[in-house]
Design an enzyme around this catalytic site. Structure first.
Site, short mmCIF file in Angstrom:
data_model
loop_
_atom_site.label_atom_id
_atom_site.label_comp_id
_atom_site.label_asym_id
_atom_site.label_seq_id
_atom_site.Cartn_x
_atom_site.Cartn_y
_atom_site.Cartn_z
N SER A 109 43.35 48.43 46.38
CA SER A 109 42.49 48.39 45.20
C SER A 109 41.94 49.80 44.89
O SER A 109 42.73 50.74 44.80
CB SER A 109 41.37 47.38 45.48
OG SER A 109 40.80 46.93 44.30
N ARG A 165 29.13 40.54 40.11
CA ARG A 165 29.99 40.18 41.24
C ARG A 165 30.76 38.90 40.96
O ARG A 165 31.94 38.78 41.26
CB ARG A 165 29.13 40.00 42.49
CG ARG A 165 29.89 39.54 43.70
CD ARG A 165 30.96 40.52 44.10
NE ARG A 165 31.51 40.22 45.41
CZ ARG A 165 32.48 40.92 45.98
NH1 ARG A 165 33.02 41.95 45.34
NH2 ARG A 165 32.91 40.61 47.16
N ASP A 200 48.65 38.75 41.86
CA ASP A 200 47.52 39.66 41.60
C ASP A 200 47.45 39.95 40.10
O ASP A 200 48.33 40.60 39.54
CB ASP A 200 47.74 40.96 42.39
CG ASP A 200 46.55 41.93 42.29
OD1 ASP A 200 45.68 41.72 41.43
OD2 ASP A 200 46.53 42.89 43.08
N HIS A 251 44.58 39.10 43.98
CA HIS A 251 44.31 40.48 44.38
C HIS A 251 43.81 40.59 45.82
O HIS A 251 44.19 41.50 46.56
CB HIS A 251 43.27 41.07 43.43
CG HIS A 251 42.90 42.49 43.72
ND1 HIS A 251 43.83 43.50 43.70
CD2 HIS A 251 41.72 43.05 44.06
CE1 HIS A 251 43.21 44.64 44.01
NE2 HIS A 251 41.95 44.40 44.24
N ASP A 252 42.98 39.64 46.23
CA ASP A 252 42.40 39.70 47.57
C ASP A 252 43.41 39.45 48.68
O ASP A 252 43.07 39.55 49.86
CB ASP A 252 41.24 38.69 47.69
CG ASP A 252 39.91 39.30 47.31
OD1 ASP A 252 39.88 40.52 47.03
OD2 ASP A 252 38.91 38.57 47.27
#
Lengths: 208, 397
Positions: free
Chosen positions: B163, B235, B331, B364-365
């Site tokens: 990232s 967040r 992602d 993405h994680d």
């Protein structure tokens, strides 16, 4: 030679020492590793399968996960001295576009493929009326990845259509490399098309 | 916390811890001139290390953390009370093996875990807030370079990160190709897409419009005034982009879990909602709102091509660095297309690059998730293979 499959060994013989080489469909990187070690080439790979890519990365080879139909367009003109397409062209969506790209990316392309003109293939069709299954074509028609099979003579036409001419012509039969033969000679051409299980061609770009 | 009709149940949100904490390991390697003007004087870099630097100082690996990460890549963070963030990648016997390599991870400048940032004290002893100068990804890398100089490490065997950490890894290879042997950017981008910027702008606006933001000088006020509601919303919005539709669906598949209604139209009702709320709350207890503004802005600003005449491949012309770019199919934060663009540019530059696209539904994680990093999983194996080949190439046994 170094435990390489016969068609790969034949291709290896076509690669000049120290060349910049792109191996399209490089699999587990066996040929590229051999070429880097023995011929001192500057090698790059393109491979579809994650298992193949990881095997290449483990060998320390630079390999891009991608496919020939989609990704060749992003390589610059003349980025390489030689492009290799071993046992892959018959599995591409658009063999003509692929070969055209190869001859744009490099002035020469070494191409091998299972020869659909081999007598055993013809026999299977003529005598048994069935699609062939052989060492060169191991999968049944319903599960093969090969969607654009051709004969050695067919390929000569494609090379011409893509602006190439044949530099070296070889066939592989019974695990041995035979040739070179003269593709301009109808008899030699016909015999190679009948006896070769794999065909191996060095295609050279005609002056643009 | 002001009273707000949207304030979630469960009491007031807790504020971020204030640096520095005596448990943080901080060096002051001189001053740092910043890309966009101004300087950090003294520059403070908080870092942690694992493993042992060998006699030749040849086994150093730098891990760059992402937007909300910290230097605790392989060990628990005693200050925030959080777990190591990448233990499946970095540790004994892991792909980045701390039995073999000396692993360094530093808090980025602009961050809030001990390195120079908006929570650092100004001349008057109060937190700088928005008086802290704008920092860029390049500044983060130069701060890490200053740390390496301080530690006497000339060359990195590997620089890696996912990232925003991947951006730093790319910047390292572009700015200091003579100091990097191998570079593994993961799930990253050479520049933000308009969509990336848009999502982070939502977060920044949520923070800036929080009545407790006070123009960015909240930390100077008496009491624990923090724009925590805004930071939590930032967040929550960002967190959604780090997950895939499939992974969220899998987490909250059970239709019974979708209705936990207490009759109020704005309270978190479905489990996905209370889960997001939890993510937001947990985050504000460990992160500073101004740091979030600075680091997201640095990521939005990053454009490696623009820094090199508009052509990304020029950033890597004749680079001796070996690269392995990894991305994940699901992602949508930094897409496979964005990562493929990096690999193509490296190819066009003639660099030794591998590109690995991992089939995963974790979004993405995925790069952080243990299940993707178990032995035998493609991502773990490609990283292990790349690190080992780099070590072999560098003559390490």
């Amino acid at each position: 030679m170094s435990g390489l499959r016969a068609d790969l060994a034949a291709i290896a013989e076509l690669v000049p020492a120290g060349a910049r080489v792109l191996d399209v469909g490089c699999g587990d990187g066996r040929l590229l590793e051999h070429l880097e070690r023995v011929r001192g080439v500057e090698g790059r790979g393109l491979e579809l399968s994650i298992a193949g890519v990881n095997a290449c990365v483990a060998r320390g080879l630079p390999v891009v996960q991608g496919d020939a139909d989609r990704d060749l367009a992003f390589y610059p003109d003349d980025a390489f001295d030689l492009a290799i397409l071993s046992d892959t062209i018959q599995a591409t969506q658009n063999p003509r576009a692929v070969l055209t790209h190869l001859l744009r990316i490099a002035p020469r392309a070494a191409v091998s493929f299972p020869n659909f003109g081999h007598w055993r293939v013809r026999w299977s069709l003529v005598a048994r009326g069935r699609m062939p299954v052989s060492d060169a074509l191991p999968a049944s028609w319903w599960e093969t990845r090969n969607i654009h099979l051709c004969t050695s003579n067919d390929f000569l036409d494609l090379a011409e259509a893509c602006g190439g001419r044949i530099g070296t012509a070889l066939v592989v039969a019974g695990g041995k490399v035979r040739g070179p033969f003269d593709p301009a000679n109808p008899l030699a051409r016909g015999l190679a098309n009948l006896t070769g299980e794999h065909a191996v061609f060095l295609v050279e770009r005609r002056a643009r | 916390m002001t009273d707000s009709p949207l304030q979630p149940p469960g009491g007031a949100l807790t504020a971020a811890p204030r640096a520095p904490d005596p448990r943080l390991r901080i060096v002051r390697p001189g001053a740092l001139k910043l890309r966009r003007g101004g300087q950090l004087d003294p520059l403070e870099v908080a870092f942690e290390t694992w493993g042992t630097l060998d006699a030749d100082r040849a086994n150093a690996v730098l891990v760059c953390h992402a937007l909300t990460g910290d230097q605790y890549v392989a060990g628990d963070n005693p200050v925030a009370g959080t777990k190591a963030w990448w233990p499946a990648m970095v540790g004994p016997g892991r792909p980045i093996d701390t039995n073999r390599f000396f692993v360094i991870c530093a808090n980025v400048v602009g961050g809030c875990m001990g390195s120079s940032g908006p929570v650092s004290a100004g001349a008057d002893g109060a937190a700088l807030g928005l008086d802290f100068p704008r920092v860029t990804i390049a500044d983060m890398v130069e701060a890490q370079r200053a740390l390496l100089d301080h530690l006497g490490i000339r060359r990195l065997l590997l620089v890696t990160g996912g990232s925003v950490g991947g951006m730093q890894a790319l910047q390292w290879a572009a700015a200091h190709p003579d100091r990097v042997i191998a570079c593994a950017p993961i799930a990253t981008a050479a520049r933000h897409s308009a969509q990336n910027i848009a999502f982070y702008e939502v977060g920044r606006q949520a923070i800036a419009r929080d009545p407790d933001f006070h123009g960015g000088y909240y930390a100077r006020l008496k009491g624990e005034v923090r724009p925590s509601a805004g930071l939590a919303v930032a967040r929550m919005a960002a967190h959604i982009t780090y997950l895939s539709e499939a992974s969220l669906e899998a987490k909250f598949r059970d239709p019974g879990r979708r209705r936990l209604d207490d009759g109020l139209p704005f309270r978190p009702a479905a489990e996905i909602e209370s889960w997001l709320d939890h993510q937001g709350r947990r985050f504000v207890s460990r992160f500073d709102a101004c740091s979030y503004l600075y680091i997201t802005r640095a990521a939005d600003d990053f454009d490696l091509a623009a820094d090199h005449g508009g052509e990304l491949h020029r950033a890597f012309r004749d680079s001796p660095v070996r690269f392995c770019v990894s991305s994940f199919t699901s992602d949508w934060h930094y897409t496979p297309a964005q990562n493929r663009e990096i690999a193509r540019a490296l190819n066009a530059a003639g660099a030794r690059v591998s590109y690995v696209e991992i089939d995963s539904d974790k979004g993405h994680d995925a790069f952080l998730i243990d299940s993707e990093l178990r032995d035998g999983q493609p991502f773990a194996e490609s990283m292990r293979a790349f690190v080992q080949a780099a070590a072999r190439g560098a003559g390490l046994a």
